[in-house]
Write a protein that holds these residues in place. Structure first.
Motif, PDB file in Angstrom:
ATOM      1  N   VAL A 113      -0.786  14.599  -2.163  1.00 34.03           N
ATOM      2  CA  VAL A 113       0.487  15.269  -1.862  1.00 34.03           C
ATOM      3  C   VAL A 113       1.378  14.355  -1.029  1.00 34.03           C
ATOM      4  O   VAL A 113       2.590  14.282  -1.259  1.00 34.03           O
ATOM      5  CB  VAL A 113       0.258  16.608  -1.134  1.00 34.03           C
ATOM      6  N   CYS A 114       0.800  13.642  -0.084  1.00 31.97           N
ATOM      7  CA  CYS A 114       1.598  12.747   0.756  1.00 31.97           C
ATOM      8  C   CYS A 114       2.101  11.534  -0.020  1.00 31.97           C
ATOM      9  O   CYS A 114       3.160  11.000   0.286  1.00 31.97           O
ATOM     10  CB  CYS A 114       0.790  12.295   1.965  1.00 31.97           C
ATOM     11  N   LEU A 160       4.020  14.381   6.659  1.00 32.07           N
ATOM     12  CA  LEU A 160       5.288  13.795   6.220  1.00 32.07           C
ATOM     13  C   LEU A 160       6.368  13.902   7.286  1.00 32.07           C
ATOM     14  O   LEU A 160       7.245  13.049   7.362  1.00 32.07           O
ATOM     15  CB  LEU A 160       5.758  14.466   4.927  1.00 32.07           C
ATOM     16  N   SER A 161       6.304  14.938   8.112  1.00 31.21           N
ATOM     17  CA  SER A 161       7.324  15.115   9.139  1.00 31.21           C
ATOM     18  C   SER A 161       7.063  14.254  10.364  1.00 31.21           C
ATOM     19  O   SER A 161       7.918  14.160  11.231  1.00 31.21           O
ATOM     20  CB  SER A 161       7.405  16.578   9.562  1.00 31.21           C
ATOM     21  N   ALA A 162       5.888  13.653  10.459  1.00 33.57           N
ATOM     22  CA  ALA A 162       5.504  12.790  11.582  1.00 33.57           C
ATOM     23  C   ALA A 162       5.403  13.563  12.889  1.00 33.57           C
ATOM     24  O   ALA A 162       5.557  12.988  13.957  1.00 33.57           O
ATOM     25  CB  ALA A 162       6.465  11.604  11.715  1.00 33.57           C
ATOM     26  N   LYS A 193       9.345   8.797  15.192  1.00 33.82           N
ATOM     27  CA  LYS A 193       9.129   8.322  13.829  1.00 33.82           C
ATOM     28  C   LYS A 193      10.115   9.030  12.912  1.00 33.82           C
ATOM     29  O   LYS A 193      10.630  10.093  13.238  1.00 33.82           O
ATOM     30  CB  LYS A 193       7.701   8.642  13.375  1.00 33.82           C
ATOM     31  N   ALA A 194      10.343   8.438  11.772  1.00 35.38           N
ATOM     32  CA  ALA A 194      11.253   9.038  10.794  1.00 35.38           C
ATOM     33  C   ALA A 194      10.603  10.269  10.166  1.00 35.38           C
ATOM     34  O   ALA A 194       9.411  10.279   9.881  1.00 35.38           O
ATOM     35  CB  ALA A 194      11.595   8.024   9.715  1.00 35.38           C
ATOM     36  N   ASN A 195      11.402  11.309   9.968  1.00 33.19           N
ATOM     37  CA  ASN A 195      10.916  12.535   9.341  1.00 33.19           C
ATOM     38  C   ASN A 195      11.118  12.422   7.830  1.00 33.19           C
ATOM     39  O   ASN A 195      12.223  12.584   7.329  1.00 33.19           O
ATOM     40  CB  ASN A 195      11.664  13.749   9.902  1.00 33.19           C
ATOM     41  N   CYS A 251       8.765  21.896  10.250  1.00 36.95           N
ATOM     42  CA  CYS A 251       8.622  20.480   9.900  1.00 36.95           C
ATOM     43  C   CYS A 251       9.916  19.866   9.391  1.00 36.95           C
ATOM     44  O   CYS A 251      10.061  18.644   9.420  1.00 36.95           O
ATOM     45  CB  CYS A 251       7.529  20.307   8.848  1.00 36.95           C
ATOM     46  N   SER A 252      10.845  20.683   8.925  1.00 41.12           N
ATOM     47  CA  SER A 252      12.105  20.118   8.435  1.00 41.12           C
ATOM     48  C   SER A 252      12.941  19.567   9.580  1.00 41.12           C
ATOM     49  O   SER A 252      13.830  18.747   9.360  1.00 41.12           O
ATOM     50  CB  SER A 252      12.890  21.148   7.636  1.00 41.12           C
ATOM     51  N   GLY A 253      12.658  19.993  10.811  1.00 39.89           N
ATOM     52  CA  GLY A 253      13.283  19.408  11.995  1.00 39.89           C
ATOM     53  C   GLY A 253      14.782  19.572  12.023  1.00 39.89           C
ATOM     54  O   GLY A 253      15.309  20.654  11.813  1.00 39.89           O
TER      55      GLY A 253
END
Length: 174
Positions: free
Chosen positions: A9-10, A48-50, A90-92, A138-140
């Protein structure tokens, strides 16, 4: 098996996440497989969202922080916030994919499935609500966060969800 699905998935979320979301709503899948798919999807969102860890597993102040306090000497520290090490930024990577994850999972919650979910499949309903909330978190600071939150609130507003007879669904809806 779990780690393999998570890595898949990642690595390729645009193809794998919608397929796992379809597996959650497939009537031929057993409940354990559906819950495993939801677990993989939520962990992939966090990776993925770090974000450092899911909120229920957040680390507390450790004994190494206490040793650092002793090494300060006679200086008094009145707050523990200075002792907490901050995670590096880190980048999301989840922000651009949030729509894909969220709406592919939400698409199975339709008028035909809602009575069954809020009745006998209340465990699946509660877990789906929790994972959708995880996606919003997680979408931040992504531009799509407001749209996701609004859609989630529309799902939770009916009294059948927020005043459900099972406490598990009520806790997930909070």
């Amino acid at each position: 098996r779990h780690a393999g699905l998570l890595a898949l998935v990642c690595k390729d979320p645009k193809h794998v996440a919608p397929r796992l979301s379809q597996a959650v709503w497939d009537t031929n899948e057993r409940l354990g497989a559906k819950l495993d798919a939801l677990q993989v999807l939520s962990e992939a969102a966090f990776q993925l969202s770090a974000l450092p860890t899911p909120p229920e597993e957040a680390p507390s102040v450790s004994s190494s922080d206490a040793k650092a306090k002793e090494s300060v000497g006679k200086t008094r520290r009145w707050s523990r916030k200075s002792m907490i090490k901050r995670a590096e930024a880190k980048a999301n990577d989840f922000g651009p994919l949030a729509n894909l994850f969220f709406f592919s999972l939400l698409s199975g919650w339709d008028a035909r499935a809602a009575p069954r979910l809020l009745g006998s499949d209340f465990i699946l309903a509660g877990r789906v609500i929790a994972v959708l909330g995880c996606y919003v978190e997680c979408s931040g600071n992504s531009p799509v966060t407001r749209v996701l939150a609004k859609s989630l609130m529309q799902l939770l507003m009916p009294k059948t969800t927020c005043l459900h007879s099972e406490s598990y669904v009520r806790r997930c809806a909070q």
